[in-house]
Design a protein around this motif. Structure first.
Motif, short mmCIF file in Angstrom:
data_model
loop_
_atom_site.label_atom_id
_atom_site.label_comp_id
_atom_site.label_asym_id
_atom_site.label_seq_id
_atom_site.Cartn_x
_atom_site.Cartn_y
_atom_site.Cartn_z
N SER A 25 18.49 12.99 -46.47
CA SER A 25 19.45 12.86 -45.36
C SER A 25 19.01 13.71 -44.16
CB SER A 25 20.84 13.27 -45.83
OG SER A 25 21.76 13.22 -44.77
N MET A 26 18.58 14.95 -44.42
CA MET A 26 18.12 15.81 -43.34
C MET A 26 16.85 15.25 -42.69
SD MET A 26 18.87 19.68 -44.65
CE MET A 26 18.74 19.48 -46.42
N ARG A 27 15.96 14.70 -43.51
CA ARG A 27 14.75 14.08 -42.97
C ARG A 27 15.10 12.93 -42.04
NH1 ARG A 27 11.85 9.98 -46.68
NH2 ARG A 27 13.76 8.95 -46.02
N ASP A 28 16.04 12.09 -42.49
CA ASP A 28 16.45 10.94 -41.68
C ASP A 28 17.13 11.38 -40.38
OD1 ASP A 28 15.39 9.38 -43.67
OD2 ASP A 28 17.35 8.76 -44.50
N GLU A 29 17.95 12.44 -40.46
CA GLU A 29 18.60 12.96 -39.27
C GLU A 29 17.58 13.45 -38.24
OE1 GLU A 29 21.51 15.96 -40.25
OE2 GLU A 29 22.51 14.61 -41.67
N ALA B 201 14.45 12.45 -37.97
CA ALA B 201 13.74 11.28 -37.43
C ALA B 201 14.59 10.57 -36.38
CB ALA B 201 13.38 10.33 -38.57
N LEU B 202 15.88 10.39 -36.66
CA LEU B 202 16.74 9.69 -35.70
C LEU B 202 17.06 10.53 -34.47
CD1 LEU B 202 19.13 7.85 -38.17
CD2 LEU B 202 17.39 6.82 -36.68
N ARG B 203 17.01 11.84 -34.60
CA ARG B 203 17.24 12.72 -33.45
C ARG B 203 16.14 12.52 -32.40
NH1 ARG B 203 16.87 18.04 -35.49
NH2 ARG B 203 18.71 17.48 -36.68
N TYR B 204 14.93 12.26 -32.86
CA TYR B 204 13.79 12.15 -31.94
C TYR B 204 13.31 10.71 -31.74
CZ TYR B 204 13.72 17.16 -32.34
OH TYR B 204 14.09 18.48 -32.30
N GLY B 205 13.74 9.80 -32.58
CA GLY B 205 13.25 8.44 -32.49
C GLY B 205 14.37 7.42 -32.51
N THR B 206 13.98 6.18 -32.61
CA THR B 206 14.96 5.09 -32.66
C THR B 206 14.61 4.17 -33.82
OG1 THR B 206 13.62 3.82 -31.09
CG2 THR B 206 15.44 5.08 -30.18
N ASN B 207 15.66 3.65 -34.46
CA ASN B 207 15.49 2.72 -35.56
C ASN B 207 15.21 1.35 -34.98
OD1 ASN B 207 15.86 0.96 -37.77
ND2 ASN B 207 17.26 2.41 -38.73
N LEU C 8 10.28 18.71 -39.41
CA LEU C 8 10.01 18.14 -40.73
C LEU C 8 9.20 19.10 -41.59
CD1 LEU C 8 9.28 14.47 -39.67
CD2 LEU C 8 11.23 15.25 -41.04
N GLN C 9 8.26 19.81 -40.97
CA GLN C 9 7.48 20.81 -41.69
C GLN C 9 8.39 21.93 -42.19
OE1 GLN C 9 4.25 20.74 -42.60
NE2 GLN C 9 4.47 22.69 -43.63
N ASP C 10 9.30 22.39 -41.32
CA ASP C 10 10.25 23.43 -41.72
C ASP C 10 11.09 22.96 -42.90
OD1 ASP C 10 9.27 25.01 -39.68
OD2 ASP C 10 10.98 24.70 -38.34
N LEU C 11 11.53 21.70 -42.86
CA LEU C 11 12.32 21.14 -43.95
C LEU C 11 11.51 21.11 -45.24
CD1 LEU C 11 14.84 19.71 -45.07
CD2 LEU C 11 13.89 17.56 -44.20
N SER C 12 10.24 20.74 -45.14
CA SER C 12 9.41 20.64 -46.34
C SER C 12 9.14 22.00 -46.97
CB SER C 12 8.09 19.93 -46.03
OG SER C 12 7.22 20.78 -45.30
N GLU C 13 9.31 23.06 -46.21
CA GLU C 13 9.06 24.41 -46.73
C GLU C 13 10.31 25.06 -47.30
OE1 GLU C 13 7.19 26.36 -43.43
OE2 GLU C 13 5.33 25.23 -43.67
N CYS C 14 11.45 24.37 -47.21
CA CYS C 14 12.68 24.90 -47.80
C CYS C 14 12.56 24.85 -49.32
CB CYS C 14 13.88 24.07 -47.37
SG CYS C 14 14.34 24.29 -45.65
N CYS D 22 7.67 13.28 -28.48
CA CYS D 22 8.59 13.96 -29.40
C CYS D 22 7.97 14.24 -30.76
CB CYS D 22 9.85 13.12 -29.58
SG CYS D 22 10.81 12.90 -28.09
N VAL D 23 6.77 13.72 -31.00
CA VAL D 23 6.14 13.82 -32.32
C VAL D 23 5.93 15.28 -32.73
CG1 VAL D 23 4.03 13.37 -33.63
CG2 VAL D 23 5.10 11.54 -32.30
N GLU D 24 5.45 16.11 -31.83
CA GLU D 24 5.16 17.51 -32.19
C GLU D 24 6.43 18.25 -32.61
OE1 GLU D 24 3.23 21.55 -30.28
OE2 GLU D 24 2.76 19.63 -29.35
N THR D 25 7.50 18.08 -31.82
CA THR D 25 8.76 18.76 -32.14
C THR D 25 9.34 18.24 -33.45
OG1 THR D 25 9.18 19.00 -29.78
CG2 THR D 25 11.04 19.36 -31.23
N ALA D 26 9.34 16.92 -33.63
CA ALA D 26 9.87 16.33 -34.87
C ALA D 26 9.03 16.78 -36.06
CB ALA D 26 9.89 14.81 -34.76
N SER D 27 7.72 16.81 -35.89
CA SER D 27 6.83 17.24 -36.97
C SER D 27 7.11 18.69 -37.37
CB SER D 27 5.37 17.10 -36.56
OG SER D 27 5.03 15.75 -36.44
N LYS D 28 7.37 19.53 -36.40
CA LYS D 28 7.68 20.94 -36.69
C LYS D 28 8.96 21.04 -37.51
CE LYS D 28 7.81 25.49 -36.11
NZ LYS D 28 8.18 26.03 -37.39
#
Length: 91
Positions: free
Chosen positions: A16-20, A22-28, A48-54, A40-46
């Motif tokens: 759910s957090m991953r999807d949020e 992605a949708l914050r920076y992109g469009t479905n 997502l990286q932070d999320l993956s390290e939780c 927006c890729v760099e900010t979104a990637s950062k």
């Protein structure tokens, strides 16, 4: 199965957090694919990286070594199970 029930809410929250993010920076695009613009890729990637390290700590039931010692399991599976094998436990 009890341990799987412990992990399911954690997994669902992470998805759910991953999807949020992605949708914050992109469009479905309507097919389930989210397109993130290049600016927006760099900010979104950062994020997502932070999320993956939780990390989340859960108490899993250990598998007694005796319970699997007679099974013909591939070595890579045994290696993957090693963190939850109780070497001194009995089946």
């Amino acid at each position: 199965m009890k341990d799987a029930n412990l992990l399911e809410p954690i997994y669902k929250a992470a998805i759910s957090m991953r999807d949020e993010i992605a949708l914050r920076y992109g469009t479905n695009d309507g097919t389930g694919t989210v397109n993130i613009p290049p600016e927006c890729v760099e900010t979104a990637s950062k994020e997502l990286q932070d999320l993956s390290e939780c990390s989340t700590e859960v108490d899993l039931t250990l598998i007694p070594l005796a319970a699997i010692s007679d099974l013909s399991l591939p070595l890579d599976l045994i290696y993957g199970l090693y963190p939850i094998i109780d070497e001194n436990g009995e089946a």
